[in-house]
Design an enzyme around this catalytic site. Sequence first.
Site, PDB file in Angstrom:
ATOM      1  N   ASP A  44     -14.371 -25.434   0.805  1.00 26.58           N
ATOM      2  CA  ASP A  44     -15.457 -25.897   1.732  1.00 26.58           C
ATOM      3  C   ASP A  44     -14.731 -25.812   2.923  1.00 26.58           C
ATOM      4  OD1 ASP A  44     -17.968 -26.844   1.809  1.00 26.58           O
ATOM      5  OD2 ASP A  44     -17.005 -28.841   2.472  1.00 26.58           O
ATOM      6  N   CYS A 135     -27.462 -26.129   3.160  1.00 33.28           N
ATOM      7  CA  CYS A 135     -26.151 -27.022   3.209  1.00 33.28           C
ATOM      8  C   CYS A 135     -26.377 -28.388   3.674  1.00 33.28           C
ATOM      9  CB  CYS A 135     -25.140 -26.289   3.925  1.00 33.28           C
ATOM     10  SG  CYS A 135     -23.594 -27.087   3.959  1.00 33.28           S
ATOM     11  N   TYR A 139     -27.177 -31.906   1.145  1.00 29.88           N
ATOM     12  CA  TYR A 139     -26.044 -32.753   1.130  1.00 29.88           C
ATOM     13  C   TYR A 139     -26.614 -34.225   1.503  1.00 29.88           C
ATOM     14  CZ  TYR A 139     -21.628 -30.247   0.363  1.00 29.88           C
ATOM     15  OH  TYR A 139     -20.766 -29.363  -0.292  1.00 29.88           O
ATOM     16  N   TYR A 165     -23.133 -38.711   4.210  1.00 31.84           N
ATOM     17  CA  TYR A 165     -24.075 -37.705   3.979  1.00 31.84           C
ATOM     18  C   TYR A 165     -25.262 -38.309   3.873  1.00 31.84           C
ATOM     19  CZ  TYR A 165     -20.855 -33.864   3.874  1.00 31.84           C
ATOM     20  OH  TYR A 165     -19.791 -33.001   4.367  1.00 31.84           O
ATOM     21  N   GLU A 205     -25.742 -23.122  -3.096  1.00 32.63           N
ATOM     22  CA  GLU A 205     -25.027 -24.577  -3.042  1.00 32.63           C
ATOM     23  C   GLU A 205     -25.100 -24.921  -4.359  1.00 32.63           C
ATOM     24  OE1 GLU A 205     -24.401 -26.907  -0.736  1.00 32.63           O
ATOM     25  OE2 GLU A 205     -24.464 -25.287   0.925  1.00 32.63           O
TER      26      GLU A 205
END
Length: 227
Positions: A44, A135, A139, A165, A205
Amino acid sequence: MTFTDVLRKENEDIFQMIFDHPFVQGIGKGELPSEALAHYIKADYEYLNAFIRVYGIAISKSLMRDEMSYFHDQIHFTIHDEVKPHLNFCDYIGVSYEELQGYPLPPTADHYIKHMMYHAQVGTLGETLAALLPCPWTYFEIGQELVKKYSPTAGHPFYKWISFYADSESATLEMRKRLDTLAGDASLEEQARMKDAFRKSCQLELGFWEMSLTCEEWPSNRTVSNL
């Protein structure tokens, strides 16, 4: 129904698979293997570096200063704020962030980055945003789902990650609004490319979580390690 409302509806199947993934549920339960977390952070970190570069390409495609300013702010956020959830995972496994930087990308992360770069290089600004949006959007919804299901408190080992998040709605809505505007001016052919870019990013993802849990490697690396 807005364009991004349609995207969300068409990709409900993948969103649900992401919510149900063992790595994501492990975050909610506060129980994950250290090696899986380390593998995730290594990948990541490089993925977010690529995200920053895609934002830079988006600036070069922007005609209005408002757009340029938006992507500039997103670069700043990624560099200075998105380290916080990484640091939460690092604290849990007792490894410094610096030790997990600079590693080669596993296959899924490598493919994901090249997918985003492809749309940024040869596609429109709308295609670029469509490839980027899954993304932050997934999240945000992961954070919301984990809060709803597990009600984590400050003592939860991944409380900072989940809270970061779960509280990112405004950033997600802003990107959605910009994509909706671009989609409104796009041809049906471009909208189809935007939908394809978005769905593939959703798929990747999901693959990123699986890659992290299995500590995915290139086939030749697995062969060498098993000798």
